[in-house]
Each structure stands twice: as structure tokens, then as C-alpha cells.
Design a protein around this motif. Structure first.
Motif, PDB file in Angstrom:
ATOM      1  N   LYS A 184       5.957  -0.978  -6.632  1.00  0.00           N
ATOM      2  CA  LYS A 184       5.952   0.693  -6.410  1.00  0.00           C
ATOM      3  C   LYS A 184       5.357   1.264  -8.066  1.00  0.00           C
ATOM      4  CE  LYS A 184       9.240   4.205  -4.211  1.00  0.00           C
ATOM      5  NZ  LYS A 184      10.739   4.904  -3.999  1.00  0.00           N
ATOM      6  N   PRO A 185       4.798   2.233  -7.993  1.00  0.00           N
ATOM      7  CA  PRO A 185       3.197   2.673  -8.111  1.00  0.00           C
ATOM      8  C   PRO A 185       4.451   3.954  -9.204  1.00  0.00           C
ATOM      9  CG  PRO A 185       2.594   3.600  -6.396  1.00  0.00           C
ATOM     10  CD  PRO A 185       3.757   2.383  -6.328  1.00  0.00           C
ATOM     11  N   SER A 186       4.776   4.484  -8.543  1.00  0.00           N
ATOM     12  CA  SER A 186       5.423   6.225  -9.006  1.00  0.00           C
ATOM     13  C   SER A 186       7.433   6.129  -8.306  1.00  0.00           C
ATOM     14  CB  SER A 186       4.781   6.997  -9.261  1.00  0.00           C
ATOM     15  OG  SER A 186       4.880   7.203  -7.662  1.00  0.00           O
TER      16      SER A 186
ATOM     17  N   MET B   4      -2.866  15.277  -6.930  1.00  0.00           N
ATOM     18  CA  MET B   4      -4.165  15.108  -6.205  1.00  0.00           C
ATOM     19  C   MET B   4      -2.330  13.320  -5.268  1.00  0.00           C
ATOM     20  SD  MET B   4      -6.455  16.180  -7.579  1.00  0.00           S
ATOM     21  CE  MET B   4      -7.803  15.025  -7.138  1.00  0.00           C
ATOM     22  N   GLU B   5      -3.147  13.334  -3.901  1.00  0.00           N
ATOM     23  CA  GLU B   5      -2.435  12.072  -2.956  1.00  0.00           C
ATOM     24  C   GLU B   5      -3.325  11.345  -2.918  1.00  0.00           C
ATOM     25  OE1 GLU B   5      -0.008  12.681   1.599  1.00  0.00           O
ATOM     26  OE2 GLU B   5      -2.219  12.061   1.325  1.00  0.00           O
ATOM     27  N   VAL B   6      -2.755  10.061  -3.500  1.00  0.00           N
ATOM     28  CA  VAL B   6      -3.548   8.924  -3.852  1.00  0.00           C
ATOM     29  C   VAL B   6      -3.025   8.381  -3.334  1.00  0.00           C
ATOM     30  CG1 VAL B   6      -4.330   9.497  -5.965  1.00  0.00           C
ATOM     31  CG2 VAL B   6      -2.098   7.840  -6.238  1.00  0.00           C
TER      32      VAL B   6
ATOM     33  N   VAL C 177       0.513  -1.215   0.165  1.00  0.00           N
ATOM     34  CA  VAL C 177      -0.309  -0.272   0.096  1.00  0.00           C
ATOM     35  C   VAL C 177       0.734   0.718  -0.070  1.00  0.00           C
ATOM     36  CG1 VAL C 177      -2.352   1.325   1.116  1.00  0.00           C
ATOM     37  CG2 VAL C 177      -1.944  -1.253   1.299  1.00  0.00           C
ATOM     38  N   TRP C 178       0.985   2.626  -0.936  1.00  0.00           N
ATOM     39  CA  TRP C 178       0.988   3.425  -1.253  1.00  0.00           C
ATOM     40  C   TRP C 178       0.507   4.434  -0.927  1.00  0.00           C
ATOM     41  CZ3 TRP C 178       6.108   1.045  -1.878  1.00  0.00           C
ATOM     42  CH2 TRP C 178       6.209   0.403  -2.696  1.00  0.00           C
ATOM     43  N   THR C 179       1.121   5.843  -1.281  1.00  0.00           N
ATOM     44  CA  THR C 179       0.472   6.420  -1.256  1.00  0.00           C
ATOM     45  C   THR C 179       1.603   7.472  -2.156  1.00  0.00           C
ATOM     46  OG1 THR C 179       1.953   8.381   1.056  1.00  0.00           O
ATOM     47  CG2 THR C 179      -0.368   7.632   0.745  1.00  0.00           C
TER      48      THR C 179
ATOM     49  N   PHE D 152      -2.975   7.487 -14.810  1.00  0.00           N
ATOM     50  CA  PHE D 152      -2.557   6.867 -13.947  1.00  0.00           C
ATOM     51  C   PHE D 152      -3.609   5.942 -13.325  1.00  0.00           C
ATOM     52  CE2 PHE D 152      -1.599   5.920  -9.320  1.00  0.00           C
ATOM     53  CZ  PHE D 152       0.034   6.144  -9.590  1.00  0.00           C
ATOM     54  N   GLN D 153      -4.638   6.193 -13.364  1.00  0.00           N
ATOM     55  CA  GLN D 153      -5.400   5.008 -12.004  1.00  0.00           C
ATOM     56  C   GLN D 153      -5.982   3.464 -12.947  1.00  0.00           C
ATOM     57  OE1 GLN D 153      -9.154   7.216 -10.696  1.00  0.00           O
ATOM     58  NE2 GLN D 153      -9.744   7.102 -12.890  1.00  0.00           N
ATOM     59  N   LYS D 154      -5.680   4.080 -14.114  1.00  0.00           N
ATOM     60  CA  LYS D 154      -5.553   3.112 -15.172  1.00  0.00           C
ATOM     61  C   LYS D 154      -4.771   1.701 -15.082  1.00  0.00           C
ATOM     62  CE  LYS D 154      -7.299   5.673 -19.582  1.00  0.00           C
ATOM     63  NZ  LYS D 154      -7.286   6.455 -20.692  1.00  0.00           N
ATOM     64  N   ASN D 155      -4.334   1.948 -14.521  1.00  0.00           N
ATOM     65  CA  ASN D 155      -2.914   0.627 -14.552  1.00  0.00           C
ATOM     66  C   ASN D 155      -2.497   0.311 -13.509  1.00  0.00           C
ATOM     67  OD1 ASN D 155      -1.799   1.092 -16.732  1.00  0.00           O
ATOM     68  ND2 ASN D 155      -1.101   3.184 -17.180  1.00  0.00           N
ATOM     69  N   VAL D 156      -4.009   0.639 -11.929  1.00  0.00           N
ATOM     70  CA  VAL D 156      -3.641   0.675 -10.834  1.00  0.00           C
ATOM     71  C   VAL D 156      -4.258   0.293 -10.109  1.00  0.00           C
ATOM     72  CG1 VAL D 156      -1.188   1.713 -10.336  1.00  0.00           C
ATOM     73  CG2 VAL D 156      -3.137   3.247  -9.974  1.00  0.00           C
ATOM     74  N   VAL D 157      -4.715   0.321  -8.532  1.00  0.00           N
ATOM     75  CA  VAL D 157      -6.017  -0.058  -7.503  1.00  0.00           C
ATOM     76  C   VAL D 157      -5.927   0.890  -7.215  1.00  0.00           C
ATOM     77  CG1 VAL D 157      -7.320  -1.560  -6.405  1.00  0.00           C
ATOM     78  CG2 VAL D 157      -6.425  -2.273  -7.870  1.00  0.00           C
TER      79      VAL D 157
END
Length: 292
Positions: free
Chosen positions: A264-266, A255-257, A226-228, A239-244
Motif C-alpha cells: 500500500k503506497p499511502s 492529484m489522483e494517482v 494496483v491502487w488509487t 512521491f513518484q520517485k518511489n513508486v510506479v
């Protein structure tokens, strides 16, 4: 108290809704989590005696429910997902009617009605017609009905629908107190409703139950996943097309997601403490192969 499901299947015409449910429940609160259409209500209705399985059986303390149906019904309390009320009934009329259907002695029923109306915050509204009750008030009335006979097994299908946050907390407190030496099965798609009170949680999808674990066990399996991350507003959709993503908070132009991902998503992403909602999204979205 032991409630066992052995090889429970349910078919509606050519559609298989339940696909071999096998699990055993004992005293305590159990959460049944899953998206709409997972089969939760069908399983709940079978356990409540409203519907029969196409195959398999339900056992209560080792006895087949079908051989002791009247006794079984006297030991359960049931709150369905949708409750209908006679439009000319007051809240008190409805509870008296439910008590009569349960075969409760009149004096005992009146004491239960007063006690439970106080517990669910309806003491001042029992004289009012059910037709003018708010959605939350109707739900609380249904909860009182399910508890009238002090059941050994309490079966609740989406019990907090229509309740505001304060009412939901009060409801959880009532269920937690009631569950001592009793079995409570709470079916919901609202994760916080079971996170703090459930002894174990079953996650259900496509008519099957996967693991039955504590909230802590589910959460521990996603430790480190789980990441921010900070994402420019104009890049969020891509961005949200490739991650949950479980949460998004505006921070100025960024935007803090909150992201659930095994990688690691980014480059700027930081690990954060997971919770049960993250685990739920991991099970039902990430493990299926990507974002939903």
C-alpha cells in the motif's frame, strides 16, 4: 498453421540483440509487447524473411524456413515499421506494384485492391498521390498492401503508428476478422492495441521473451497491486520517485494517482481493478526494482 522459433539469436557486430528466442505460435492473434529497443523489430524482420538469424531457425509447419523460402514468402503478409513510397505513385499504383511483386494475377489483384481500399477507408483516395497522404493514410495503405495476397501469416510491426483513435479501433476490427484460421503477429508498444484482440501476449525486453500469456493471466498476477491515492500537487514529484505510476488526474488542489505497487503506497490508498497496461508497467518497471 504452426510457426516455431527455435534458439533464435541475432548479433550486430559485438551487440547481442536477440538472446535465444524459443516459442511456438498457431492460428490466432498474438501480441508482442515491449519498450523501444527490446528487439521486437529485429525478431519481426527475421520472421518476415528480411533478415537471417545469427543462430537458430524458424519452422513453418515443421519445415525449416530456409528450405522453403519462396513458399514461405508467398504465405506471409508483412507491414514493416517504416514504409517507403515512390513519390510519383498514387495509392492505386502502389497497391498494383505490391500485387505484382507478390505475383498476383491482374484480375484478382484489382478485386483485392478495391475490397481492401474499402476496408481501410481509402476508396476515395486511391487516385491521389502517396506523397500527399497523411501519416495515418500511409499506414492504412501499408495495411492494405500486407493483406493483398490473403496471407496465412500476417506480421505487423507497429501497425497503428500515426492512426487516430477511430482508425485504431477500425484497424483492430479488421485484424480480428482477418485472423480466423490465420496467424497474426502484432508487435507494438501501445498496450490497448492488443489487449482486446490478442489470443496470447508475449512481453519482450533485452532480446528475450518472458512469459506468453493471455491478457487475463497477466492482469490476474497483479490483482491487489494496483491502487488509487490522493497526493498534494506539490508532493507529486517526490512521491513518484518511489513508486510506479500509470496515470495522474487533477482533482482540485490534489492529484489522483494510479499506482502499481505490491505494498500500500499511502495510508489513504485504495485498491482498484487492474488492466493490461498496469501489468505491462509492473513487468517492465516494478519487477526491475523500482520506478522507471
Amino acid at each position: 498453421m504452426k510457426l516455431c522459433m527455435e534458439g533464435i539469436f541475432k548479433n550486430f557486430k559485438n551487440k547481442e540483440v536477440l538472446k535465444g528466442i524459443d516459442t511456438t505460435l498457431e492460428n490466432g492473434v498474438y501480441g508482442l509487447l515491449g519498450p523501444n529497443g527490446a528487439g521486437k523489430t529485429t525478431l519481426i524482420r527475421i520472421l518476415a524473411g528480411v533478415m537471417e538469424p545469427s543462430q537458430g531457425k524458424v519452422l513453418i509447419d515443421g519445415r525449416d524456413k530456409s528450405t522453403c523460402d519462396d513458399e514461405y514468402r508467398s504465405r506471409i503478409g508483412y507491414l514493416p515499421q517504416d514504409v517507403s513510397y515512390y513519390t510519383d505513385f498514387t495509392g492505386r499504383d502502389y497497391l498494383r506494384f505490391a500485387a505484382a511483386l507478390k505475383g498476383l494475377e491482374k484480375g484478382y489483384a484489382e478485386k483485392q485492391i478495391e475490397k481492401l481500399a474499402d476496408s481501410v477507408g481509402l476508396s476515395d483516395d486511391l487516385h491521389r498521390n502517396c506523397a500527399v497522404y497523411s501519416g495515418g493514410m500511409k499506414r492504412r495503405l501499408g495495411i492494405a498492401q500486407a493483406l493483398l495476397n490473403e496471407p496465412e501469416i500476417l506480421i505487423l510491426d507497429e501497425p497503428t503508428t500515426g492512426l487516430d483513435p477511430h482508425e485504431r479501433i477500425k484497424f483492430r476490427n479488421i485484424i480480428s476478422a482477418f485472423s480466423k484460421d490465420r496467424l497474426v503477429l502484432l508487435s507494438t508498444h501501445i498496450v490497448p492495441d492488443v489487449e482486446s484482440i490478442a489470443k496470447e501476449i508475449m512481453m519482450m525486453e533485452y532480446g528475450t521473451i518472458g512469459r506468453k500469456c493471455t491478457a487475463e493471466e497477466y492482469i490476474s498476477q497483479i490483482d491487489g497491486f494496483v491502487w488509487t491515492a490522493m497526493v498534494p500537487m506539490e508532493q507529486l514529484v517526490e512521491f513518484q520517485k518511489n513508486v510506479v505510476i500509470s496515470n495522474v488526474v487533477p482533482r482540485g488542489d490534489m492529484m489522483e494517482v494510479r499506482v502499481i505497487d505490491e505494498k500500500k503506497p499511502s495510508s489513504d490508498a485504495k485498491n482498484t481493478t487492474p488492466n493490461l497496461e498496469d501489468a505491462y508497467l509492473y513487468v517492465f518497471n516494478y519487477l526491475k526494482g523500482g520506478a522507471a
